[in-house]
Design an enzyme around this catalytic site. Structure first.
Site, short mmCIF file in Angstrom:
data_model
loop_
_atom_site.label_atom_id
_atom_site.label_comp_id
_atom_site.label_asym_id
_atom_site.label_seq_id
_atom_site.Cartn_x
_atom_site.Cartn_y
_atom_site.Cartn_z
N TYR A 96 14.68 29.74 9.40
CA TYR A 96 13.11 30.85 9.43
C TYR A 96 13.40 31.31 10.88
O TYR A 96 13.45 30.23 11.57
CB TYR A 96 12.25 30.07 8.58
CG TYR A 96 12.01 29.87 7.23
CD1 TYR A 96 11.10 31.30 6.27
CD2 TYR A 96 11.91 28.89 6.10
CE1 TYR A 96 11.71 31.92 5.50
CE2 TYR A 96 12.09 29.37 4.98
CZ TYR A 96 11.70 30.52 4.59
OH TYR A 96 11.35 30.56 3.32
N ARG A 109 -11.98 0.04 14.14
CA ARG A 109 -11.14 0.29 13.28
C ARG A 109 -12.42 0.21 11.64
O ARG A 109 -13.10 0.62 11.65
CB ARG A 109 -9.40 0.52 12.60
CG ARG A 109 -9.16 1.83 12.16
CD ARG A 109 -7.48 1.51 11.85
NE ARG A 109 -7.36 -0.07 11.18
CZ ARG A 109 -5.56 0.04 10.39
NH1 ARG A 109 -4.97 0.60 10.93
NH2 ARG A 109 -5.21 -0.85 9.93
N LYS A 150 0.86 -1.53 -0.25
CA LYS A 150 -0.26 -0.14 0.40
C LYS A 150 0.80 1.43 0.32
O LYS A 150 1.90 1.01 0.36
CB LYS A 150 -0.77 0.23 0.80
CG LYS A 150 -0.04 -0.37 2.46
CD LYS A 150 -0.91 -0.36 3.86
CE LYS A 150 -0.55 -0.82 5.42
NZ LYS A 150 -1.23 -0.70 6.03
N MET A 208 10.92 24.52 2.79
CA MET A 208 10.35 23.64 1.69
C MET A 208 11.57 22.76 1.00
O MET A 208 11.75 21.78 0.94
CB MET A 208 9.42 24.98 0.91
CG MET A 208 8.54 23.90 -0.42
SD MET A 208 7.94 24.73 -1.27
CE MET A 208 7.05 25.38 0.19
#
Ligand SMILES: *Cc1c(COP(=O)(O)O)cnc(C)c1O
Length: 398
Positions: free
Chosen positions: A259, A141, A47, A321
């Site tokens: 940052y 679930r 998956k 980023m």
């Protein structure tokens, strides 16, 4: 010879980092898990694009190694896996979304039916096409409750080809939940007679109770994750991520990096800049700060690090980023230059270690692997012990 992924392959010199995916290690891991599964068949969970390493490459490689049953999460993944392995048995773990039963049945894809409503829809729409059945033994679930399973058992549909459940916490081998789930699974599945049963994920295979039943379902361990946290990792590493140091900056004492100025040079520092950031899936939780606390990420873990000239070097400040900064002040000046390599995943920075440092799990590190890397499907020649005698990494067969 290496080969790169077919779809829009990115050349290493044009990318911020090079992701090596060792398909020989992947198939070797599958063989190890098959051996650890005793008499049970060993499937592969592929998956989420095979945990980020690439379904289109992983599925054919595993098929050639002898794997015959694959698990995905979504129907779209199943249809792709069907194209990658036309002869395979393919199960959709997340069950049956409304309105797609006939398409799945036509493609020979088996949903793992997770509710009475899904069971009824499959019976109505798919005739006697095979499907799995999920039993809820503690995850709350997906899956039938004990009462629902008891009702189904009184008239078990002939199309059920697999009865399965999923461990809540198999990576903690002495957790009482494991024994409780095994007992509940025994009780709930007993009425299904000779229908094959499956319970174990990667860590479940390693449990002392050996709850292998007829089919095991490893995912994480295939991709090099440690199924036995706290003990030595019995799997081979599959993924490494290396990038080029773009420049080295001399940052004076008391100047901040990145940052929000979260990291301040406590001494005259050398900072290596690499072109990998959170847009490449190198999670922002790998950011470090050293202003209000000793070097740590937002969760109090040591934060991200890279290997530079064989030395472990912490990140400096917030992951951007597209860029991140590495504090290489402790690497001798002559030992590293711009253009040299930094390792973000690989060698002693295995995926479990990377995850622990940045406050997540290796599963998330893998499934976050970005799309901007050059992806090379073959052994990583820079990694000790993976090159062949000729010095060249073995080619993948896909
Ligand atoms: C993801 C998943 C697996 C594989 O688990 P790993 O811990 O990655 O081995 C097996 N079964 C189910 C139901 C899953 O969702």
């Amino acid at each position: 010879m290496h080969h790169t992924s077919t779809a829009a392959a990115i050349a290493p010199e044009l990318a911020g980092g090079v992701l090596h995916i060792d398909l020989a290690a992947l198939t070797d891991n599958w063989r190890r898990l098959r051996a650890a599964s005793g008499a049970a068949e060993c499937a592969a969970v592929v998956k989420a694009n095979a945990y980020g390493v690439g379904q289109a490459e992983a599925v054919p490689a595993l098929w050639r190694a002898g794997c015959r049953t694959f698990f995905v999460a979504h129907p779209a993944e199943a249809l792709r896996a069907r194209a990658d392995a036309p002869g395979a048995v393919i199960y959709v773990l997340n069950g049956l979304p409304p309105g797609v039963a006939r398409r799945l049945a036509a493609a020979g894809v088996r949903p793992v039916l997770g509710s009475v409503a899904e069971l009824e829809e499959w019976r109505r729409e798919a005739g006697d096409a095979p499907a799995g059945l999920q039993l809820d033994t503690g995850m709350s679930r997906l899956g039938l409750t004990e009462a629902e399973a008891a009702a189904v058992v009184s008239q078990p549909p002939a199309f059920i080809s697999l009865v399965m459940s999923h461990f809540v916490t198999a990576e903690v081998p002495d957790h009482a939940m494991n024994a409780a789930q095994i007992a509940r699974f025994e009780a709930m599945s007993a009425g299904f007679g000779p229908t094959p049963r499956s319970l174990a994920n990667s860590s479940g295979i390693m449990l002392p109770q050996r709850p292998h039943y007829d089919l095991t379902r490893p995912g994480y361990a295939l991709y090099g994750g440690n199924p036995t946290p706290g003990l030595a990792n019995p799997m081979r590493p599959v993924v490494s991520l290396r990038c080029r140091i773009q420049q080295i900056r001399h940052v004076p004492q008391d100047v901040t990096v990145g940052y929000n100025g979260r990291w301040r040079a406590r001494r005259p520092s050398r900072i290596a800049i690499v072109s990998v950031g959170y847009a490449d899936g190198f999670l922002r939780s790998a950011s470090t700060r050293n202003l209000d606390a000793p070097l740590a990420n937002a969760h109090g873990e040591p934060g991200g690090a890279a290997l530079v000239a064989g030395q472990l070097c912490p990140f400096a400040g917030v992951v951007s980023m597209d860029l991140l900064a590495i504090d290489i002040t402790d690497v001798p000046e002559g030992a590293v230059a711009a253009g040299d390599e930094a390792t973000l995943i690989g060698d002693s920075l295995d995926i479990d270690t990377v995850a622990e440092r940045i406050g997540t799990i290796g599963y998330e590190v893998l499934t976050s692997l970005g799309q901007r890397y050059a992806r090379i499907y073959g052994a990583d020649a820079a990694r000790p012990g993976t090159a062949t005698e000729s010095g060249a990494a073995p080619a993948s067969q896909s």
